[in-house]
Design a protein around this motif. Structure first.
Motif, PDB file in Angstrom:
ATOM      1  N   ALA A  86      -6.815  30.754  34.139  1.00  0.00           N
ATOM      2  CA  ALA A  86      -7.991  30.963  33.278  1.00  0.00           C
ATOM      3  C   ALA A  86      -9.140  31.620  34.025  1.00  0.00           C
ATOM      4  CB  ALA A  86      -8.450  29.614  32.700  1.00  0.00           C
ATOM      5  N   LEU A  87      -9.118  31.546  35.350  1.00  0.00           N
ATOM      6  CA  LEU A  87     -10.269  31.977  36.148  1.00  0.00           C
ATOM      7  C   LEU A  87     -10.654  33.451  35.974  1.00  0.00           C
ATOM      8  CD1 LEU A  87     -12.335  30.926  38.183  1.00  0.00           C
ATOM      9  CD2 LEU A  87     -10.742  31.520  40.014  1.00  0.00           C
TER      10      LEU A  87
ATOM     11  N   ARG B  74     -15.196  25.722  37.329  1.00  0.00           N
ATOM     12  CA  ARG B  74     -15.268  25.466  38.776  1.00  0.00           C
ATOM     13  C   ARG B  74     -15.306  23.961  39.061  1.00  0.00           C
ATOM     14  NH1 ARG B  74     -15.899  30.772  37.266  1.00  0.00           N
ATOM     15  NH2 ARG B  74     -15.900  32.141  39.085  1.00  0.00           N
ATOM     16  N   VAL B  75     -16.011  23.215  38.210  1.00  0.00           N
ATOM     17  CA  VAL B  75     -16.069  21.759  38.406  1.00  0.00           C
ATOM     18  C   VAL B  75     -14.674  21.159  38.227  1.00  0.00           C
ATOM     19  CG1 VAL B  75     -17.004  19.594  37.510  1.00  0.00           C
ATOM     20  CG2 VAL B  75     -18.486  21.599  37.710  1.00  0.00           C
ATOM     21  N   GLY B  76     -13.947  21.632  37.194  1.00  0.00           N
ATOM     22  CA  GLY B  76     -12.581  21.148  36.975  1.00  0.00           C
ATOM     23  C   GLY B  76     -11.690  21.440  38.170  1.00  0.00           C
TER      24      GLY B  76
ATOM     25  N   GLU C  30     -20.601  26.870  44.082  1.00  0.00           N
ATOM     26  CA  GLU C  30     -20.516  28.040  43.205  1.00  0.00           C
ATOM     27  C   GLU C  30     -20.864  27.676  41.765  1.00  0.00           C
ATOM     28  OE1 GLU C  30     -19.576  32.013  41.961  1.00  0.00           O
ATOM     29  OE2 GLU C  30     -20.237  31.061  43.822  1.00  0.00           O
ATOM     30  N   ALA C  31     -20.421  26.493  41.315  1.00  0.00           N
ATOM     31  CA  ALA C  31     -20.736  26.048  39.951  1.00  0.00           C
ATOM     32  C   ALA C  31     -22.245  25.899  39.768  1.00  0.00           C
ATOM     33  CB  ALA C  31     -20.038  24.721  39.656  1.00  0.00           C
TER      34      ALA C  31
ATOM     35  N   SER D 119     -22.660  17.374  36.223  1.00  0.00           N
ATOM     36  CA  SER D 119     -21.398  16.945  36.826  1.00  0.00           C
ATOM     37  C   SER D 119     -21.193  17.596  38.196  1.00  0.00           C
ATOM     38  CB  SER D 119     -20.226  17.274  35.902  1.00  0.00           C
ATOM     39  OG  SER D 119     -20.212  18.648  35.580  1.00  0.00           O
ATOM     40  N   ALA D 120     -21.591  18.867  38.325  1.00  0.00           N
ATOM     41  CA  ALA D 120     -21.440  19.555  39.613  1.00  0.00           C
ATOM     42  C   ALA D 120     -22.315  18.883  40.677  1.00  0.00           C
ATOM     43  CB  ALA D 120     -21.794  21.023  39.475  1.00  0.00           C
ATOM     44  N   ARG D 121     -23.559  18.537  40.311  1.00  0.00           N
ATOM     45  CA  ARG D 121     -24.466  17.904  41.283  1.00  0.00           C
ATOM     46  C   ARG D 121     -23.937  16.545  41.729  1.00  0.00           C
ATOM     47  NH1 ARG D 121     -28.622  20.703  42.574  1.00  0.00           N
ATOM     48  NH2 ARG D 121     -29.500  22.117  41.020  1.00  0.00           N
TER      49      ARG D 121
END
Length: 625
Positions: A161-162, A172-174, A194-195, A204-206
């Motif tokens: 999917a990227l 990116r988080v996934g 990057e996210a 969620s990334a943080r």
């Protein structure tokens, strides 16, 4: 029993078995309107313009109004109107009628995923992705695999999917979570950075990045991430709890107290309080909260015995595999290991795909506790996967000697013996599994398969009958029994089986056709015709049913009906030779009859001419006299 002692099979029975065993060819008519309708909607998606969809609807209505393509278009319209439950049903009907509609499989899979029906969704999405590469399908499959903790599979889907998700922070988080599951913290950290570059507001990334920094003892960087998250979400109690735990770790007790209060928690004052709270959380299946209590306890008492094993258990239950491995590993380093810890570690490494580490841990778990049947079973299964059947058999033999009341162990041992071609031992193990569980469908099926291989049809029959008792729709068992009965010329039993199959599968044209075959074989012409017509009502281009109907009409002397049915069979499946041959014979006989008629007519005409000439000569003679 009337089974033949030798291997001779009578030709009529062999012919019948061939007819019953073969399915039928769906055929590909030159211009099947429903196939054309399916092709007309292959490029129609939710993103298609209104004009494109309207044009497709008109074409489908004209070609095949009730077919899979029509249901697919209806599903799109319902989904656009937010009537998703109805859309699901339309997509289900569409793929049932036209299995090649990739977009229908895909839309159905995405809606099922949205509903939480992940297992069913994965089937539809996988079917769609075989025909059509779509990042939405890959993304959803990645999330499904991630939830099942199949991290390598999840990452492979996210990678697909990227390329078309260049600015998607969530993807990116996934992917970062996938790498965390595999234990690659560096790649996970880079993806989370990057996210955040793509979406600075990604909570969620943080939080994930703060967790990694904290695990790497980069406390200031973790604190910065959590403070930014808290500023953006001041009422989020989870963020305050995370801050409190981190400040505790940094030795900032007063600041930690303030964060605990904002998290709505009374700070536990003693290790015993932490243990009590953790136990309560685990009883309520709040495993992550339980893990936090164990972590808070370890901040105060790093040498508290047995806590790291409990922490690992809570993290394992919460699905935080990487952290669970770290907790169990720390327990082992502190000499707090146990057979259970090693078994759980083996399970986690097996899930990651690191089979060498998994085997080492399972073996050590067995050394510490020879009665650990779960570890022995997992070790045997890995040996089996790697093709070391002797080692796998040895483990299962030990397993049944220690835990002889488990039918599943005997079944797996039987399968291993069977793979190793030790058929006598396999039969004995299957028999023991059945003795312990008479309703073990797989054991009955396995032992029946071996009895057939060893030319013992009477024994095979007993177990195949049991399989059908347990699962009346078991197709393989029914086919094997039909084969046995036909070879033994037990046609009454064959009819019963085929009748039951037709009743259980009223929508199966093939089951109706096969019942017709046995009726025709036994001379029950009316029954045969009725079954062929039922098959054709379900599938009008069922070539074998058309051919069989044509042969039946030939038998009862209705040649024009036979010609019509055989011609339809030839059209439905041009590769089916019998209707071509029968039609040629019919044409030949018709031609012969015409020739015979012409010869007969020519003789009569010639006779009349001769008679007239004879009369004329007689008159001339009389005149002369």
């Amino acid at each position: 029993m009337n089974y033949q002692k030798n291997n001779r099979i009578y030709r009529p029975a062999l012919l019948l078995l061939g007819l019953l065993s073969c399915g039928f060819t769906w055929g590909t008519p030159a211009k099947d309107p429903c196939v054309e309708a399916g092709e007309a909607v292959q490029e129609i998606t939710r993103l298609s313009s209104a004009d494109e969809r309207l044009e497709a609807e008109k074409k489908v209505e004209k070609l095949c109004a009730g077919g899979g393509a029509a249901h697919y278009l209806k599903g799109l319209a319902l989904e656009a109107a937010q009537r998703k439950e109805e859309a699901v049903e339309e997509y289900r009907t569409a793929v049932k009628q036209e299995p090649k509609l990739a977009e229908a499989h895909g839309r159905l899979g995405l809606l099922l995923f949205e509903k939480g029906a992940r297992e069913e969704a994965s089937v539809e999405l996988f079917e769609a992705s075989k025909s059509k590469a779509d990042p939405a399908y890959a993304r959803a499959l990645g999330d499904i695999f991630q939830a099942a903790q199949l991290y390598a599979l999840a990452l492979s889907q996210y990678q697909q999917a990227l390329p078309q998700s260049g600015n998607d922070a969530k993807l990116r988080v996934g992917m970062a979570r996938g790498y965390l599951g595999l234990g690659d913290r560096a790649k996970a950290r880079d993806l989370l950075v990057e996210a955040l570059r793509l979406d600075p507001a990604s909570l969620s990334a943080r939080l994930e990045l703060a967790e990694i920094y904290q695990g790497d003892k980069r406390y200031q960087e973790a604190l910065e991430q959590l403070r930014q998250a808290g500023t953006a979400h001041p009422g989020d109690r989870d963020i305050h709890f995370r801050l409190a735990r981190l400040l505790d770790l940094m030795g900032e007790a007063k600041l930690a107290d303030a964060q605990y209060r904002q998290a709505g928690m009374e700070r536990a004052s003693s290790p015993e309080d932490h243990m009590k709270k953790a136990a309560l959380y685990q009883q309520g299946t709040a495993f992550l909260k339980a893990a936090r209590e164990y972590q808070a306890l370890l901040l105060k008492q790093p040498d508290a015995p047995g806590v790291r094993e409990k922490l690992g258990d809570a993290l394992l239950a919460a699905g935080h595999d990487g952290e669970a491995i770290a907790a169990y590993g720390e327990a082992l380093r502190r000499k707090e290991g146990s057979s259970a810890v090693l078994y759980n570690l083996g399970t986690l490494y097996e899930r990651k795909g690191d089979l060498d580490q998994a085997m080492r841990n399972f073996s050590e778990a067995i050394r510490l506790d020879p009665e650990n049947g779960d570890a022995r079973r997992r070790l045997a299964d890995i040996h089996s996967v790697r093709g070391d059947s002797d080692a796998a058999i040895a483990q299962y033999r030990e397993l049944v000697s220690r835990h002889g009341d488990n039918p599943l162990s005997y079944y797996k041992l039987a399968r291993l013996y069977e793979q190793d071609r030790k058929y006598s031992e396999a039969i004995a193990a299957y028999a023991k599994a059945i003795e312990l569980d008479k309703d073990s469908e797989v054991a009955h099926q396995g032992i029946a398969r071996l009895y057939l291989k060893r030319k013992q049809p009477e024994e095979a029959e007993k177990h195949l009958v049991e399989v059908l008792r347990l699962d009346p729709k078991h197709a393989e068992a029914r086919e094997l029994l039909i084969s046995l009965y036909v070879k033994a010329r037990r046609y009454d039993d064959t009819v019963k089986l085929l009748k039951t199959s037709a009743e259980l599968n009223p929508e199966s044209a093939n089951d109706q056709y096969r019942l017709g075959v046995i009726y025709a074989f036994r001379g029950i012409n009316d029954g045969a015709r009725e079954q062929y017509q039922k098959a054709l009502a379900l599938k009008p281009d069922h070539a074998r049913a058309l051919n069989a109907l044509g042969k039946l009409y030939l038998r009862i002397g209705e040649k024009e009906k036979a010609r019509e049915a055989l011609a339809a069979a030839r059209k439905a499946d041009p590769d089916l030779l019998e209707p071509v041959e029968l039609l040629s014979k019919l044409d030949l006989k018709k031609q012969q009859k015409k020739q015979e008629y012409r010869k007969h007519h020519a003789k009569k005409t010639k006779g009349k001419k001769v008679s007239k000439e004879h009369k004329g000569k007689s008159k001339k003679k009389k005149g002369r006299r």
